[in-house]
Design a protein around this motif. Structure first.
Motif, mmCIF file in Angstrom:
data_model
loop_
_atom_site.group_PDB
_atom_site.id
_atom_site.type_symbol
_atom_site.label_atom_id
_atom_site.label_comp_id
_atom_site.label_asym_id
_atom_site.label_seq_id
_atom_site.Cartn_x
_atom_site.Cartn_y
_atom_site.Cartn_z
ATOM 1 N N ASN A 29 35.257 17.039 46.426
ATOM 2 C CA ASN A 29 35.171 17.567 47.790
ATOM 3 C C ASN A 29 35.336 16.458 48.821
ATOM 4 O O ASN A 29 35.981 16.651 49.856
ATOM 5 C CB ASN A 29 33.850 18.293 48.000
ATOM 6 C CG ASN A 29 33.776 19.606 47.262
ATOM 7 O OD1 ASN A 29 34.796 20.176 46.891
ATOM 8 N ND2 ASN A 29 32.573 20.084 47.034
ATOM 9 N N LEU A 30 34.763 15.293 48.556
ATOM 10 C CA LEU A 30 34.883 14.172 49.486
ATOM 11 C C LEU A 30 36.324 13.685 49.578
ATOM 12 O O LEU A 30 36.835 13.441 50.674
ATOM 13 C CB LEU A 30 33.955 13.033 49.053
ATOM 14 C CG LEU A 30 33.849 11.857 50.008
ATOM 15 C CD1 LEU A 30 33.270 12.306 51.342
ATOM 16 C CD2 LEU A 30 32.962 10.780 49.404
ATOM 17 N N ILE A 31 36.992 13.576 48.445
ATOM 18 C CA ILE A 31 38.384 13.118 48.448
ATOM 19 C C ILE A 31 39.277 14.104 49.194
ATOM 20 O O ILE A 31 40.051 13.715 50.079
ATOM 21 C CB ILE A 31 38.889 12.911 47.004
ATOM 22 C CG1 ILE A 31 38.219 11.685 46.389
ATOM 23 C CG2 ILE A 31 40.411 12.772 46.965
ATOM 24 C CD1 ILE A 31 38.447 11.539 44.903
ATOM 25 N N PHE A 32 39.173 15.375 48.853
ATOM 26 C CA PHE A 32 40.037 16.354 49.509
ATOM 27 C C PHE A 32 39.646 16.591 50.967
ATOM 28 O O PHE A 32 40.498 16.886 51.802
ATOM 29 C CB PHE A 32 40.068 17.672 48.724
ATOM 30 C CG PHE A 32 40.866 17.560 47.460
ATOM 31 C CD1 PHE A 32 42.225 17.329 47.503
ATOM 32 C CD2 PHE A 32 40.256 17.659 46.226
ATOM 33 C CE1 PHE A 32 42.976 17.204 46.342
ATOM 34 C CE2 PHE A 32 40.987 17.542 45.058
ATOM 35 C CZ PHE A 32 42.351 17.309 45.121
ATOM 36 N N GLY A 33 38.378 16.440 51.298
ATOM 37 C CA GLY A 33 37.969 16.519 52.706
ATOM 38 C C GLY A 33 38.527 15.366 53.514
ATOM 39 O O GLY A 33 38.984 15.547 54.653
ATOM 40 N N ALA A 34 38.523 14.159 52.935
ATOM 41 C CA ALA A 34 39.089 12.999 53.627
ATOM 42 C C ALA A 34 40.595 13.140 53.790
ATOM 43 O O ALA A 34 41.152 12.787 54.838
ATOM 44 C CB ALA A 34 38.742 11.725 52.864
ATOM 45 N N ILE A 35 41.265 13.664 52.762
ATOM 46 C CA ILE A 35 42.707 13.889 52.866
ATOM 47 C C ILE A 35 43.005 14.913 53.960
ATOM 48 O O ILE A 35 43.914 14.718 54.775
ATOM 49 C CB ILE A 35 43.287 14.342 51.511
ATOM 50 C CG1 ILE A 35 43.259 13.193 50.516
ATOM 51 C CG2 ILE A 35 44.709 14.888 51.665
ATOM 52 C CD1 ILE A 35 43.585 13.596 49.095
ATOM 53 N N ALA A 36 42.242 15.996 53.988
ATOM 54 C CA ALA A 36 42.452 17.022 55.012
ATOM 55 C C ALA A 36 42.195 16.459 56.407
ATOM 56 O O ALA A 36 42.931 16.759 57.353
ATOM 57 C CB ALA A 36 41.549 18.222 54.749
ATOM 58 N N PHE A 37 41.180 15.620 56.551
ATOM 59 C CA PHE A 37 40.914 15.003 57.850
ATOM 60 C C PHE A 37 42.061 14.087 58.244
ATOM 61 O O PHE A 37 42.532 14.121 59.376
ATOM 62 C CB PHE A 37 39.599 14.221 57.822
ATOM 63 C CG PHE A 37 39.404 13.359 59.036
ATOM 64 C CD1 PHE A 37 39.092 13.921 60.249
ATOM 65 C CD2 PHE A 37 39.551 11.984 58.950
ATOM 66 C CE1 PHE A 37 38.931 13.135 61.375
ATOM 67 C CE2 PHE A 37 39.387 11.189 60.063
ATOM 68 C CZ PHE A 37 39.081 11.763 61.281
#
Length: 107
Positions: A29-37
């Motif tokens: 979730n952290l990786i994909f949240g950072a990518i989305a941001f």
């Protein structure tokens, strides 16, 4: 009141699911949240604001990981969001590159 029994949700998550499963979901979730941001935010932020955003992202990711454990499609949604934003940014990059090449050609 016992300090380990602060919240029934946290107690349920930590006692009924293996510890590694929660942290795997958290990292995903952290990786994909950072990518989305990174893909979705248009402007560059100053360094301190960027650090603050990523710290808040890490805190918020911990909270939404609890929802992932309860069979809500949080991780799947973040993957789809990242893919859609990546496709959008790629197409925008190609369009800008094409427009710049048209402007530079002499008539």
């Amino acid at each position: 009141m016992d300090a380990t029994n602060v919240s029934p949700i946290f107690d349920f998550v930590l006692n009924h699911y293996p510890n590694y499963l929660f942290w795997i979901f958290y990292v995903l979730n952290l990786i994909f949240g950072a990518i989305a941001f990174k893909l979705g935010f248009a402007r560059k932020l100053p360094l301190l604001k960027t650090i603050f955003v990523y710290v808040m992202l890490a805190v918020g990711t911990y909270i939404i990981t609890i929802f992932s454990i309860f069979q809500m499609p949080i991780t799947e949604s973040l993957i789809i969001i990242s893919l859609v934003l990546a496709i959008y940014r790629f197409r925008l990059h190609r369009q800008r590159k094409r427009n710049n090449s048209y402007e530079k050609t002499p008539e």
